[in-house]
Design a protein around this motif. Structure first.
Motif, PDB file in Angstrom:
ATOM      1  N   MET A  76      -2.640  68.300  52.117  1.00 45.34           N
ATOM      2  CA  MET A  76      -3.584  69.096  52.894  1.00 45.34           C
ATOM      3  C   MET A  76      -3.507  68.751  54.373  1.00 45.34           C
ATOM      4  SD  MET A  76      -6.746  68.863  50.176  1.00 45.34           S
ATOM      5  CE  MET A  76      -7.886  69.976  50.979  1.00 45.34           C
ATOM      6  N   LEU A  77      -3.237  67.492  54.687  1.00 44.42           N
ATOM      7  CA  LEU A  77      -3.131  67.065  56.083  1.00 44.42           C
ATOM      8  C   LEU A  77      -1.866  67.592  56.749  1.00 44.42           C
ATOM      9  CD1 LEU A  77      -4.307  63.330  55.932  1.00 44.42           C
ATOM     10  CD2 LEU A  77      -5.413  65.171  57.197  1.00 44.42           C
ATOM     11  N   ARG A  78      -0.755  67.542  56.043  1.00 46.46           N
ATOM     12  CA  ARG A  78       0.523  67.859  56.680  1.00 46.46           C
ATOM     13  C   ARG A  78       0.896  69.335  56.618  1.00 46.46           C
ATOM     14  NH1 ARG A  78       5.104  65.454  52.447  1.00 46.46           N
ATOM     15  NH2 ARG A  78       5.030  67.205  50.981  1.00 46.46           N
ATOM     16  N   CYS A  79       0.195  70.124  55.795  1.00 44.65           N
ATOM     17  CA  CYS A  79       0.572  71.531  55.662  1.00 44.65           C
ATOM     18  C   CYS A  79       0.127  72.358  56.854  1.00 44.65           C
ATOM     19  CB  CYS A  79       0.012  72.121  54.369  1.00 44.65           C
ATOM     20  SG  CYS A  79      -1.768  72.368  54.358  1.00 44.65           S
ATOM     21  N   VAL A  80      -0.809  71.838  57.649  1.00 45.07           N
ATOM     22  CA  VAL A  80      -1.289  72.529  58.844  1.00 45.07           C
ATOM     23  C   VAL A  80      -0.649  71.892  60.068  1.00 45.07           C
ATOM     24  CG1 VAL A  80      -3.329  73.242  60.148  1.00 45.07           C
ATOM     25  CG2 VAL A  80      -3.454  73.010  57.662  1.00 45.07           C
ATOM     26  N   GLU A  81      -0.186  72.727  60.992  1.00 43.40           N
ATOM     27  CA  GLU A  81       0.495  72.200  62.169  1.00 43.40           C
ATOM     28  C   GLU A  81      -0.423  71.313  62.994  1.00 43.40           C
ATOM     29  OE1 GLU A  81       0.596  75.239  61.118  1.00 43.40           O
ATOM     30  OE2 GLU A  81       2.709  75.539  60.621  1.00 43.40           O
ATOM     31  N   SER A  82      -1.689  71.666  63.070  1.00 45.63           N
ATOM     32  CA  SER A  82      -2.670  70.868  63.794  1.00 45.63           C
ATOM     33  C   SER A  82      -3.214  69.767  62.888  1.00 45.63           C
ATOM     34  CB  SER A  82      -3.823  71.756  64.271  1.00 45.63           C
ATOM     35  OG  SER A  82      -4.905  70.981  64.728  1.00 45.63           O
ATOM     36  N   LYS A  83      -3.167  68.528  63.361  1.00 45.29           N
ATOM     37  CA  LYS A  83      -3.709  67.415  62.568  1.00 45.29           C
ATOM     38  C   LYS A  83      -5.198  67.588  62.341  1.00 45.29           C
ATOM     39  CE  LYS A  83      -0.288  64.051  64.169  1.00 45.29           C
ATOM     40  NZ  LYS A  83      -0.062  62.797  64.931  1.00 45.29           N
ATOM     41  N   LEU A  84      -5.887  68.118  63.348  1.00 42.77           N
ATOM     42  CA  LEU A  84      -7.322  68.341  63.216  1.00 42.77           C
ATOM     43  C   LEU A  84      -7.615  69.404  62.157  1.00 42.77           C
ATOM     44  CD1 LEU A  84     -10.074  67.521  64.301  1.00 42.77           C
ATOM     45  CD2 LEU A  84      -9.866  69.319  66.028  1.00 42.77           C
ATOM     46  N   GLY A  85      -6.757  70.429  62.076  1.00 44.34           N
ATOM     47  CA  GLY A  85      -6.936  71.462  61.062  1.00 44.34           C
ATOM     48  C   GLY A  85      -6.765  70.918  59.658  1.00 44.34           C
ATOM     49  N   GLY A  86      -5.745  70.084  59.454  1.00 47.28           N
ATOM     50  CA  GLY A  86      -5.563  69.456  58.147  1.00 47.28           C
ATOM     51  C   GLY A  86      -6.714  68.546  57.788  1.00 47.28           C
ATOM     52  N   LEU A  87      -7.228  67.811  58.799  1.00 45.13           N
ATOM     53  CA  LEU A  87      -8.370  66.925  58.563  1.00 45.13           C
ATOM     54  C   LEU A  87      -9.607  67.729  58.178  1.00 45.13           C
ATOM     55  CD1 LEU A  87      -9.341  63.974  58.650  1.00 45.13           C
ATOM     56  CD2 LEU A  87      -9.944  64.337  61.046  1.00 45.13           C
ATOM     57  N   CYS A  88      -9.781  68.899  58.777  1.00 45.01           N
ATOM     58  CA  CYS A  88     -10.918  69.759  58.436  1.00 45.01           C
ATOM     59  C   CYS A  88     -10.834  70.221  56.981  1.00 45.01           C
ATOM     60  CB  CYS A  88     -10.964  70.966  59.362  1.00 45.01           C
ATOM     61  SG  CYS A  88     -11.479  70.571  61.051  1.00 45.01           S
ATOM     62  N   LEU A  89      -9.623  70.517  56.496  1.00 45.61           N
ATOM     63  CA  LEU A  89      -9.449  70.901  55.099  1.00 45.61           C
ATOM     64  C   LEU A  89      -9.864  69.775  54.160  1.00 45.61           C
ATOM     65  CD1 LEU A  89      -6.053  72.854  54.938  1.00 45.61           C
ATOM     66  CD2 LEU A  89      -8.316  73.735  54.354  1.00 45.61           C
ATOM     67  N   VAL A  90      -9.428  68.554  54.463  1.00 41.96           N
ATOM     68  CA  VAL A  90      -9.758  67.398  53.619  1.00 41.96           C
ATOM     69  C   VAL A  90     -11.257  67.128  53.640  1.00 41.96           C
ATOM     70  CG1 VAL A  90      -9.439  64.920  53.308  1.00 41.96           C
ATOM     71  CG2 VAL A  90      -7.480  66.356  53.887  1.00 41.96           C
ATOM     72  N   VAL A  91     -11.847  67.129  54.835  1.00 39.67           N
ATOM     73  CA  VAL A  91     -13.282  66.868  54.957  1.00 39.67           C
ATOM     74  C   VAL A  91     -14.083  67.968  54.266  1.00 39.67           C
ATOM     75  CG1 VAL A  91     -15.202  66.675  56.592  1.00 39.67           C
ATOM     76  CG2 VAL A  91     -13.040  65.525  57.081  1.00 39.67           C
ATOM     77  N   GLY A  92     -13.616  69.215  54.393  1.00 42.09           N
ATOM     78  CA  GLY A  92     -14.304  70.319  53.727  1.00 42.09           C
ATOM     79  C   GLY A  92     -14.287  70.168  52.214  1.00 42.09           C
ATOM     80  N   PHE A  93     -13.135  69.801  51.674  1.00 42.08           N
ATOM     81  CA  PHE A  93     -13.037  69.603  50.224  1.00 42.08           C
ATOM     82  C   PHE A  93     -13.957  68.476  49.763  1.00 42.08           C
ATOM     83  CE2 PHE A  93     -11.066  67.160  46.763  1.00 42.08           C
ATOM     84  CZ  PHE A  93     -11.159  68.101  45.739  1.00 42.08           C
ATOM     85  N   LEU A  94     -13.921  67.340  50.482  1.00 37.09           N
ATOM     86  CA  LEU A  94     -14.757  66.199  50.101  1.00 37.09           C
ATOM     87  C   LEU A  94     -16.239  66.528  50.237  1.00 37.09           C
ATOM     88  CD1 LEU A  94     -12.757  63.219  51.667  1.00 37.09           C
ATOM     89  CD2 LEU A  94     -12.957  63.810  49.256  1.00 37.09           C
ATOM     90  N   PHE A  95     -16.584  67.312  51.255  1.00 40.58           N
ATOM     91  CA  PHE A  95     -17.998  67.671  51.451  1.00 40.58           C
ATOM     92  C   PHE A  95     -18.496  68.534  50.296  1.00 40.58           C
ATOM     93  CE2 PHE A  95     -21.147  70.766  53.006  1.00 40.58           C
ATOM     94  CZ  PHE A  95     -22.167  69.879  53.377  1.00 40.58           C
ATOM     95  N   PHE A  96     -17.735  69.563  49.937  1.00 40.19           N
ATOM     96  CA  PHE A  96     -18.158  70.435  48.838  1.00 40.19           C
ATOM     97  C   PHE A  96     -18.089  69.710  47.497  1.00 40.19           C
ATOM     98  CE2 PHE A  96     -16.644  73.903  51.824  1.00 40.19           C
ATOM     99  CZ  PHE A  96     -17.928  74.271  52.185  1.00 40.19           C
ATOM    100  N   LEU A  97     -17.172  68.750  47.383  1.00 41.32           N
ATOM    101  CA  LEU A  97     -17.132  67.943  46.169  1.00 41.32           C
ATOM    102  C   LEU A  97     -18.382  67.088  46.045  1.00 41.32           C
ATOM    103  CD1 LEU A  97     -15.456  66.849  43.727  1.00 41.32           C
ATOM    104  CD2 LEU A  97     -14.540  65.126  45.288  1.00 41.32           C
ATOM    105  N   TRP A  98     -18.877  66.595  47.176  1.00 39.97           N
ATOM    106  CA  TRP A  98     -20.038  65.700  47.152  1.00 39.97           C
ATOM    107  C   TRP A  98     -21.351  66.438  46.985  1.00 39.97           C
ATOM    108  CZ3 TRP A  98     -23.484  66.193  51.388  1.00 39.97           C
ATOM    109  CH2 TRP A  98     -24.658  65.442  51.232  1.00 39.97           C
ATOM    110  N   ILE A  99     -21.551  67.516  47.718  1.00 41.76           N
ATOM    111  CA  ILE A  99     -22.883  68.099  47.856  1.00 41.76           C
ATOM    112  C   ILE A  99     -23.517  68.335  46.482  1.00 41.76           C
ATOM    113  CG2 ILE A  99     -21.961  70.462  47.968  1.00 41.76           C
ATOM    114  CD1 ILE A  99     -24.201  71.054  50.000  1.00 41.76           C
ATOM    115  N   PRO A 100     -24.676  67.698  46.220  1.00 40.53           N
ATOM    116  CA  PRO A 100     -25.323  67.845  44.904  1.00 40.53           C
ATOM    117  C   PRO A 100     -26.093  69.161  44.817  1.00 40.53           C
ATOM    118  CG  PRO A 100     -26.541  66.289  46.272  1.00 40.53           C
ATOM    119  CD  PRO A 100     -25.360  66.728  47.084  1.00 40.53           C
TER     120      PRO A 100
END
Length: 366
Positions: A272-296
């Motif tokens: 997810m980090l490396r598939c986006v040219e922007s490092k910040l964009g890949g980080l947003c994908l990872v954080v988004g997944f973890l956030f939705f995984l967490w939210i109760p």
């Protein structure tokens, strides 16, 4: 003290319908304790020095049979631990265990701490793959807006990954192990307070009860023994199966590996980090997944809804696919497939948590 132990390990009221999937929690706790014990012993032998760390780690494996068993038990132990954690979290998602906020929140923090502990431990041998993995991940931190450069220098201790970084990582690795132990106790407290979830998804956790000992203690212990048996077989016959060739080469700042990749349990996030040219964009994908995984949220268990089952297995399939794609070289068409799969994964985990909201929730779960 005896009454506390008896109340939590012997006379604990437990739902009768729990299956073998619920044994993963006990096995995670047991293997985590073993990881901490072996890690403490290895910390006595390790030297956090960029000039000698690699040779010290190799000498532990090459010069003593006990050192070899200790190190490879620690290496394989973390792989078994993540395998069990993925099963544990998948079961929790499938049966909507996240409706129990206290248990889920502490468990999710535990998952993040275990990931941090595993990554810091991966860097310590100071071989080619560990050094360049630390370099790549630290560059992602540097890409953060506003505070990125400051946070990068604080973590790394300079302008690049050096011996100072290694010393800091070693300190963090040792300390977090005991923090994880404390959170495990807190996780168990919340679990025993609210009661375990069950396959029938009954909101009342304390129905059809039996005592934990000996009905469930024997079942958990049998699973742990079988797990240790398979674990020992792989340790003795396939000890180097999970290690990359670069793991036997000392770190060289002037020589970059052909393909930099982390351990298998980080490959999905790495994709997810490396598939986006922007490092910040890949980080947003990872954080988004973890956030939705967490939210109760409050959802019905997948066992009662075919559409929820379909979305759940799509999430599992996409996560496994990204893990497999992590082994591939970052080139066409793998990058494009990773982009599509990453966006779909975040979308499906969002839908899984938001749709099918349950309105009849027992107030004791709040």
């Amino acid at each position: 003290m005896i009454n506390i132990i008896r109340r939590n390990l012997i006379d604990l009221p437990t739902n009768y319908s729990l299956s073998y999937y619920w044994c993963s929690g006990f096995m995670i706790s047991a293997f985590m304790v073993l990881q901490i014990l072996t890690g403490v012993i290895l910390s006595f032998l390790y030297v956090a020095d960029s000039l000698v760390s690699f040779s010290v780690v190799m000498s532990i494996s090459d010069e003593s049979m006990y050192g070899w068993c200790l190190r490879y038990w620690h290496i394989w132990g973390v792989n078994v631990l993540f395998f069990l954690i993925f099963i544990h979290m998948a079961r929790s998602l499938y049966y909507s265990s996240y409706v129990k906020k206290g248990v889920w929140n502490v468990g999710f923090i535990l998952y993040l701490l275990v990931m941090l502990e595993a990554f810091t431990g991966y860097v310590l041998p100071w071989h080619q793959m560990s050094y360049w993995a630390a370099t790549v991940l630290s560059s992602v931190v540097q890409s953060l807006p506003v505070f990125g450069d400051i946070l990068y220098k604080y973590i790394i201790g300079g302008f690049s990954v050096t011996e100072v970084t290694l010393i800091r990582i070693f300190s963090v690795h040792v300390c977090i192990g005991f923090v994880i132990l404390a959170f495990m106790i807190l996780h168990m407290f919340y679990l025993h307070y609210s009661g375990s979830n069950n396959p029938l998804f009954s909101y009342s956790s304390f129905t059809d009860l039996v005592f934990f000992h000996s009905y469930f203690s024997i079942k958990d212990f049998m699973c742990f023994v079988l797990g240790c048996l398979f674990f020992t077989v792989f340790l003795l016959w396939f000890s180097g199966l999970l290690l990359d060739v670069e793991s036997y080469i000392e770190a060289d700042v002037m020589s970059t590996p052909v393909s930099i990749k982390p351990e298998w349990y980080f490959l999905a996030f790495f994709c997810m980090l490396r598939c986006v040219e922007s490092k910040l964009g890949g980080l947003c994908l990872v954080v988004g997944f973890l956030f939705f995984l967490w939210i109760p949220t409050f959802n019905k268990a997948s066992v009662y809804c075919f559409s929820r089952q379909l979305v759940f297995w799509l999430i599992v399939s996409l996560f496994l696919s990204l893990t497999l794609l992590g082994f591939c070289h970052p080139e066409y068409p793998y990058n494009e497939v990773c982009k599509v799969f990453s966006v779909c994964l975040v979308t499906f985990i969002f839908l899984f948590k938001v749709l099918w909201m349950s309105k009849s929730v027992n107030s004791s779960l709040l």
